[in-house]
Design a protein around this motif. Structure first.
Motif, mmCIF file in Angstrom:
data_model
loop_
_atom_site.group_PDB
_atom_site.id
_atom_site.type_symbol
_atom_site.label_atom_id
_atom_site.label_comp_id
_atom_site.label_asym_id
_atom_site.label_seq_id
_atom_site.Cartn_x
_atom_site.Cartn_y
_atom_site.Cartn_z
ATOM 1 N N GLY A 116 54.963 48.211 47.165
ATOM 2 C CA GLY A 116 53.578 48.478 47.529
ATOM 3 C C GLY A 116 52.692 47.537 46.746
ATOM 4 N N ASP A 117 51.591 48.036 46.223
ATOM 5 C CA ASP A 117 50.707 47.220 45.399
ATOM 6 C C ASP A 117 50.954 47.492 43.923
ATOM 7 O OD1 ASP A 117 48.963 45.547 47.002
ATOM 8 O OD2 ASP A 117 48.154 47.403 47.842
ATOM 9 N N GLY A 118 50.824 46.454 43.131
ATOM 10 C CA GLY A 118 50.932 46.570 41.689
ATOM 11 C C GLY A 118 50.463 45.276 41.063
ATOM 12 N N GLY A 119 50.021 45.336 39.813
ATOM 13 C CA GLY A 119 49.546 44.139 39.133
ATOM 14 C C GLY A 119 49.618 44.306 37.632
ATOM 15 N N MET A 120 49.193 43.271 36.919
ATOM 16 C CA MET A 120 49.264 43.299 35.462
ATOM 17 C C MET A 120 48.314 42.258 34.894
ATOM 18 S SD MET A 120 52.704 42.866 33.173
ATOM 19 C CE MET A 120 52.846 41.125 33.540
ATOM 20 N N VAL A 121 47.733 42.581 33.742
ATOM 21 C CA VAL A 121 46.933 41.628 32.989
ATOM 22 C C VAL A 121 47.633 41.376 31.666
ATOM 23 C CG1 VAL A 121 44.660 41.056 32.057
ATOM 24 C CG2 VAL A 121 44.840 42.587 34.033
ATOM 25 N N THR A 122 47.728 40.099 31.284
ATOM 26 C CA THR A 122 48.343 39.742 30.006
ATOM 27 C C THR A 122 47.288 39.121 29.090
ATOM 28 O OG1 THR A 122 48.980 37.589 30.933
ATOM 29 C CG2 THR A 122 50.623 39.352 30.970
ATOM 30 N N THR A 161 42.680 29.081 48.158
ATOM 31 C CA THR A 161 43.477 30.147 47.542
ATOM 32 C C THR A 161 43.261 31.430 48.326
ATOM 33 O OG1 THR A 161 43.973 31.289 45.465
ATOM 34 C CG2 THR A 161 41.661 30.835 45.913
ATOM 35 N N PHE A 162 43.907 32.505 47.886
ATOM 36 C CA PHE A 162 43.732 33.815 48.502
ATOM 37 C C PHE A 162 42.326 34.347 48.196
ATOM 38 C CE2 PHE A 162 44.364 38.528 48.315
ATOM 39 C CZ PHE A 162 44.555 38.716 49.671
ATOM 40 N N PHE A 163 41.816 35.150 49.096
ATOM 41 C CA PHE A 163 40.425 35.606 49.043
ATOM 42 C C PHE A 163 40.047 36.316 47.753
ATOM 43 C CE2 PHE A 163 37.100 38.747 49.846
ATOM 44 C CZ PHE A 163 36.095 37.940 50.356
ATOM 45 N N ALA A 164 40.986 37.047 47.164
ATOM 46 C CA ALA A 164 40.662 37.866 45.987
ATOM 47 C C ALA A 164 40.067 37.045 44.855
ATOM 48 C CB ALA A 164 41.898 38.601 45.498
ATOM 49 N N SER A 165 40.454 35.781 44.737
ATOM 50 C CA SER A 165 39.962 34.952 43.635
ATOM 51 C C SER A 165 38.438 34.895 43.617
ATOM 52 C CB SER A 165 40.527 33.533 43.741
ATOM 53 O OG SER A 165 41.932 33.546 43.655
ATOM 54 N N ALA A 166 37.838 34.852 44.780
ATOM 55 C CA ALA A 166 36.380 34.824 44.861
ATOM 56 C C ALA A 166 35.793 36.205 45.117
ATOM 57 C CB ALA A 166 35.935 33.867 45.971
ATOM 58 N N GLY A 167 36.544 37.045 45.845
ATOM 59 C CA GLY A 167 36.023 38.365 46.187
ATOM 60 C C GLY A 167 35.702 39.206 44.974
ATOM 61 N N VAL A 168 36.551 39.132 43.933
ATOM 62 C CA VAL A 168 36.306 39.949 42.743
ATOM 63 C C VAL A 168 35.059 39.472 41.997
ATOM 64 C CG1 VAL A 168 38.702 40.637 42.446
ATOM 65 C CG2 VAL A 168 37.899 38.520 41.370
ATOM 66 N N VAL A 169 34.782 38.182 42.041
ATOM 67 C CA VAL A 169 33.581 37.646 41.389
ATOM 68 C C VAL A 169 32.339 38.176 42.087
ATOM 69 C CG1 VAL A 169 32.314 35.548 40.781
ATOM 70 C CG2 VAL A 169 34.822 35.557 40.691
ATOM 71 N N HIS A 170 32.334 38.079 43.393
ATOM 72 C CA HIS A 170 31.192 38.546 44.184
ATOM 73 C C HIS A 170 30.987 40.048 44.028
ATOM 74 C CE1 HIS A 170 29.044 39.739 47.897
ATOM 75 N NE2 HIS A 170 28.459 38.560 47.781
ATOM 76 N N LEU A 207 42.541 40.737 38.449
ATOM 77 C CA LEU A 207 41.446 39.775 38.323
ATOM 78 C C LEU A 207 40.127 40.491 38.059
ATOM 79 C CD1 LEU A 207 42.305 37.388 41.297
ATOM 80 C CD2 LEU A 207 42.527 36.858 38.866
ATOM 81 N N LEU A 208 39.903 41.578 38.795
ATOM 82 C CA LEU A 208 38.646 42.313 38.661
ATOM 83 C C LEU A 208 38.462 42.870 37.255
ATOM 84 C CD1 LEU A 208 36.118 43.558 40.024
ATOM 85 C CD2 LEU A 208 37.542 45.529 40.613
ATOM 86 N N VAL A 209 39.473 43.543 36.732
ATOM 87 C CA VAL A 209 39.337 44.167 35.417
ATOM 88 C C VAL A 209 39.274 43.109 34.322
ATOM 89 C CG1 VAL A 209 41.796 44.510 34.887
ATOM 90 C CG2 VAL A 209 40.107 46.157 34.064
ATOM 91 N N ALA A 210 39.897 41.945 34.538
ATOM 92 C CA ALA A 210 39.791 40.855 33.570
ATOM 93 C C ALA A 210 38.344 40.363 33.485
ATOM 94 C CB ALA A 210 40.727 39.711 33.951
#
Length: 368
Positions: free
Chosen positions: A190-196, A85-94, A64-67
């Protein structure tokens, strides 16, 4: 009989030899950063999700952050996000200095309310971030109509394998953000993610941003971050990815069995069951019921050894860290009521029918 909310060992055991083999091969190669393992993972994921580009990153939050970074979002900008929703949705914006604009949810699918999004759009709105919550696709048709030219970043963290009217989530907005946290329908170790994305220029920008903004050896036309997915996680995900559809089918089968068991127990009018809407491809990352006696029921089930969880107990607009934004209790009532009533039950694919019956019998005993 105890019933866990999630038991990942049941998924791991059949794949143990295959997973250990790729880990051993990677250790022998000592090639842990990007390389062929990540490239192959990205190619295979893009094929499954029917997108042109898939960029592996460190986590769903960083996706989300890099997007947002790829859109140049920063101070003075607004991003519309759901409050439930989960906190990250707003945390990355802030974190980027922008302002999260919280909107209420639809009471049926728990995703962004189209009417609320329409009212929240302002000249400062630079992105809309719908969350495909609990594994069910948001109304992408309605959102894209309301958004006009405003970029949409799909938060697909809970929705690998979901689709909206035949289109895979993560393929409709400008970008999609996925999480491979271990509890997801497709999870790593562990942790991992992806942007499409289907935009080649955006993809190139994302690949630079995940490497500290580097366009060539030690050349940085922009400031990015260290957002590279580990090759180890990529290899594990390559083993697990071909099985994800079957795991999701198992979740869907369990959701259907729950509907039958709740009806047979006379509970369908007492607790509210999740609705799999037509054309929304619900994958049941969570199976979430609602009841006005949520806390009491949760304590009862916990006492019986039946796992359950609350996603989410406090809407984001009421979190202390966002108090300066001025939201008040009662301002987004649908989300606030959901936070008081939702309860997630075990639904993972490796559960037995008897375990599901045990869950429903436990709930029936509470109301009996």
């Amino acid at each position: 009989m105890t019933v866990p909310l999630l038991d990942l060992t049941r998924q791991y055991v059949p794949l143990r030899d295959d997973i250990l083999a790729v880990i051993d091969d990677l250790c022998s190669s000592q090639r842990f950063i990007l390389g062929q393992a990540v490239a192959d993972f990205e190619t295979e994921a893009a094929e499954v999700l029917e997108v042109e580009h898939a960029i592996g990153v460190t986590s769903g939050s960083d996706a989300l952050l890099v997007a947002l970074m790829a859109l140049g979002i920063g101070r003075g900008d607004e991003v519309i996000v759901p409050t439930f929703t989960f906190f990250a949705s707003a945390g990355v914006v802030h974190r980027l200095g922008a302002t999260p604009v919280f909107v209420d949810i639809d009471p049926v699918d728990y995703c962004l309310s189209i009417d609320q999004v329409r009212e929240a759009i302002s000249p400062r709105t630079k992105a809309i971030m719908p969350v495909h919550l609990f594994g069910q696709a948001a109304d992408m048709e309605g959102l894209m109509e309301v958004a006009g030219g405003i970029p949409i970043i799909e938060d697909c963290a809970q929705a690998w394998g979901a689709d909206f009217k035949g289109q895979q989530v993560g393929s409709m907005g400008l970008m999609g953000a996925f999480s491979f946290f271990p509890s997801k329908n497709l999870g790593c170790f562990g942790d991992g993610g992806m942007v499409t994305t289907n935009d080649s220029e955006v993809a190139a920008n994302l690949r630079e941003l995940r490497m500290h903004g580097q366009s060539g050896p030690y050349l940085h036309p922009k400031v990015g971050g260290n957002f590279r997915i580990d090759a180890l996680q990529a290899e594990i995900l390559r083993v697990k990815m071909p099985h994800a559809a079957a795991w999701i089918d198992g979740r869907r089968r369990h959701a259907a069995l729950y509907t039958e068991l709740f009806a047979n127990a006379g509970l369908s009018e007492i607790v509210e069951l999740p609705k799999a809407l037509e054309g929304r491809g619900h994958t049941f990352n969570q199976y979430v019921i609602r009841t006005s006696k949520r806390d009491e029921l949760r304590a009862h089930l916990t006492g019986l050894g039946i796992g359950c969880g609350v996603y989410y107990p406090l809407s984001l607009h009421l979190q202390p860290c966002f108090a300066e934004l001025g939201y008040k209790e009662g301002q987004l009532p649908v989300s606030e009521q959901a936070s008081r009533e939702v309860l997630a039950l075990p639904v993972f694919g490796e559960l037995s029918d008897d375990e599901l019956r045990e869950v429903v019998e436990g709930i029936a005993a509470f109301y009996g």
